[in-house]
Write a protein that holds these residues in place. Sequence first.
Motif, mmCIF file in Angstrom:
data_model
loop_
_atom_site.group_PDB
_atom_site.id
_atom_site.type_symbol
_atom_site.label_atom_id
_atom_site.label_comp_id
_atom_site.label_asym_id
_atom_site.label_seq_id
_atom_site.Cartn_x
_atom_site.Cartn_y
_atom_site.Cartn_z
ATOM 1 N N ARG A 62 -26.734 -3.950 -67.216
ATOM 2 C CA ARG A 62 -27.870 -4.741 -67.711
ATOM 3 C C ARG A 62 -29.031 -4.677 -66.716
ATOM 4 N N THR A 63 -29.234 -3.481 -66.201
ATOM 5 C CA THR A 63 -30.312 -3.218 -65.245
ATOM 6 C C THR A 63 -31.087 -1.976 -65.678
ATOM 7 N N ILE A 64 -32.408 -2.092 -65.656
ATOM 8 C CA ILE A 64 -33.298 -0.979 -65.989
ATOM 9 C C ILE A 64 -34.048 -0.555 -64.726
ATOM 10 N N GLY A 65 -34.114 0.741 -64.490
ATOM 11 C CA GLY A 65 -34.931 1.266 -63.399
ATOM 12 C C GLY A 65 -36.330 1.565 -63.908
ATOM 13 N N LEU A 66 -37.336 1.117 -63.180
ATOM 14 C CA LEU A 66 -38.736 1.343 -63.563
ATOM 15 C C LEU A 66 -39.448 2.043 -62.410
ATOM 16 N N ILE A 67 -39.913 3.262 -62.645
ATOM 17 C CA ILE A 67 -40.623 4.020 -61.623
ATOM 18 C C ILE A 67 -42.087 4.139 -62.045
ATOM 19 N N GLU A 82 -45.328 -6.996 -67.724
ATOM 20 C CA GLU A 82 -44.941 -7.100 -69.130
ATOM 21 C C GLU A 82 -43.523 -6.575 -69.356
ATOM 22 N N ILE A 83 -43.138 -5.516 -68.650
ATOM 23 C CA ILE A 83 -41.783 -4.976 -68.773
ATOM 24 C C ILE A 83 -40.760 -5.983 -68.257
ATOM 25 N N GLU A 84 -41.043 -6.580 -67.113
ATOM 26 C CA GLU A 84 -40.129 -7.587 -66.567
ATOM 27 C C GLU A 84 -40.006 -8.787 -67.495
ATOM 28 N N LYS A 85 -41.136 -9.207 -68.049
ATOM 29 C CA LYS A 85 -41.139 -10.365 -68.958
ATOM 30 C C LYS A 85 -40.259 -10.093 -70.181
ATOM 31 N N TYR A 86 -40.418 -8.912 -70.763
ATOM 32 C CA TYR A 86 -39.654 -8.567 -71.964
ATOM 33 C C TYR A 86 -38.174 -8.365 -71.624
ATOM 34 N N CYS A 87 -37.897 -7.728 -70.496
ATOM 35 C CA CYS A 87 -36.501 -7.536 -70.092
ATOM 36 C C CYS A 87 -35.809 -8.873 -69.837
ATOM 37 N N ILE A 95 -35.283 -2.968 -61.682
ATOM 38 C CA ILE A 95 -35.476 -2.472 -60.317
ATOM 39 C C ILE A 95 -36.778 -1.680 -60.316
ATOM 40 N N LEU A 96 -37.774 -2.163 -59.588
ATOM 41 C CA LEU A 96 -39.107 -1.538 -59.579
ATOM 42 C C LEU A 96 -39.239 -0.582 -58.398
ATOM 43 N N TYR A 109 -36.340 8.414 -55.872
ATOM 44 C CA TYR A 109 -36.044 7.166 -56.576
ATOM 45 C C TYR A 109 -35.138 7.400 -57.784
ATOM 46 N N ILE A 110 -35.335 8.498 -58.489
ATOM 47 C CA ILE A 110 -34.456 8.788 -59.622
ATOM 48 C C ILE A 110 -33.018 8.937 -59.143
ATOM 49 N N GLN A 111 -32.830 9.653 -58.035
ATOM 50 C CA GLN A 111 -31.489 9.815 -57.477
ATOM 51 C C GLN A 111 -30.891 8.458 -57.094
ATOM 52 N N ALA A 112 -31.700 7.597 -56.489
ATOM 53 C CA ALA A 112 -31.224 6.279 -56.064
ATOM 54 C C ALA A 112 -30.832 5.417 -57.264
ATOM 55 N N LEU A 113 -31.625 5.462 -58.327
ATOM 56 C CA LEU A 113 -31.322 4.662 -59.516
ATOM 57 C C LEU A 113 -30.061 5.173 -60.218
ATOM 58 N N LEU A 114 -29.878 6.486 -60.241
ATOM 59 C CA LEU A 114 -28.658 7.046 -60.827
ATOM 60 C C LEU A 114 -27.430 6.598 -60.029
ATOM 61 N N ALA A 115 -27.572 6.562 -58.707
ATOM 62 C CA ALA A 115 -26.460 6.128 -57.861
ATOM 63 C C ALA A 115 -26.124 4.659 -58.093
ATOM 64 N N ARG A 116 -27.125 3.866 -58.442
ATOM 65 C CA ARG A 116 -26.900 2.438 -58.726
ATOM 66 C C ARG A 116 -26.406 2.200 -60.150
ATOM 67 N N LYS A 117 -26.300 3.272 -60.917
ATOM 68 C CA LYS A 117 -25.782 3.213 -62.283
ATOM 69 C C LYS A 117 -26.571 2.245 -63.160
ATOM 70 N N VAL A 118 -27.895 2.354 -63.092
ATOM 71 C CA VAL A 118 -28.721 1.566 -64.004
ATOM 72 C C VAL A 118 -28.429 2.015 -65.435
ATOM 73 N N ASP A 119 -28.740 1.175 -66.406
ATOM 74 C CA ASP A 119 -28.472 1.527 -67.798
ATOM 75 C C ASP A 119 -29.471 2.549 -68.336
ATOM 76 N N GLY A 120 -30.667 2.566 -67.774
ATOM 77 C CA GLY A 120 -31.685 3.513 -68.221
ATOM 78 C C GLY A 120 -32.866 3.491 -67.273
ATOM 79 N N ILE A 121 -33.731 4.495 -67.395
ATOM 80 C CA ILE A 121 -34.891 4.620 -66.500
ATOM 81 C C ILE A 121 -36.161 4.760 -67.333
#
Length: 341
Positions: A62-67, A82-87, A95-96, A109-121
């Motif tokens: 239940r975590t989204i990566g935002l780059i 707005e993204i944080e508000k809607y999420c 994760i910004l 950052y993409i590599q780091a977010l993949l390692a954290r197993k976010v649900d999507g980017i």
Amino acid sequence: MRVTIKDLAERAGCSITTVSHILNGKGARFSPDLRDNVLRLADQLGYRPDPIAVSMVTGRTRTIGLILPNIHNMFFALLAEEIEKYCHQLDYNVILCNSMDNRATEHTYIQALLARKVDGILLALASDSTMSGTMDHARLAEEKGIPVCLIDRMVSTENLDMVSIDHELGGFLACQHLIDLGHREIAFLTGPSKQLNSQLRLKGAKSALRQYGRDMLETAIFPGDYSWECGYRQADAILASGATGLFAFNDWSAFGVIMKLNELHKSVPLDLSIIAYDNIPFLNGGVLSLSTIHQPIDQLAQAGIDTLLNRLDNPGCPYQQHVLEPKLIERDSTMSLAQGR
């Protein structure tokens, strides 16, 4: 101390499995009294699910990566908000990451977010990102079951989920507004030349000129980078070109031009009519309000998240490209050439 399912089960006088089923909305086979008792105890004791345990069961964090490319750019700061508000409404965390408009940092950052197993980017590309690099990022993520959706800054492909604004239409509307006010000498303060959004705004402006039987001169194009500093630096050259109207490709660079004009004791719109792009709220509440092209940032944020979550729920569905419509906002920074002269 953290309240656990075991604590609830002991207080309710039932098994841990029973409590788990009830809390997860799968307790229909249990008596209403037992269900009500478990839910009441959970509320009274302040029970909160362990996110790690939940992710192990559901496979989601239940975590989204935002780059984003530049959080100092107010457009992206507002988009992040707005993204944080809607999420938050959807019970997702964000994760910004700020790529500082650099593709190498973006890759890190993409590599780091993949390692954290976010649900999507959600990814707004750096200005120097390439088509091949972007596709490689998306393939790498999707191999790990993590979808990627481009937001705002698009690339020319149908093989990615993307959400953006119709920037060609926005460029057309901005230039048409100046033409309709009688301006023939129009200058264009662009964004980064390699960025598709900037190219589309310029294309739209050229279309507006052609519709009125005119061409865009190369000498009327002033390269920019969306920063106020660039607008400030280019203001002298824009004035020297003899332009009576300026289309700045974002509000922030227009603000830089206006700052320099104020120092030169020049008037907007008497000496130069200016229309910009974004409709950033705080830039439009002072002495001078900008005519601008409005980007529906709230709709952009929601469409990006909805597209990403749809891909998560339906990994085999066709890729989606959502293009939202901008609109012209007329304010104090533009006026009829005949009125001004």
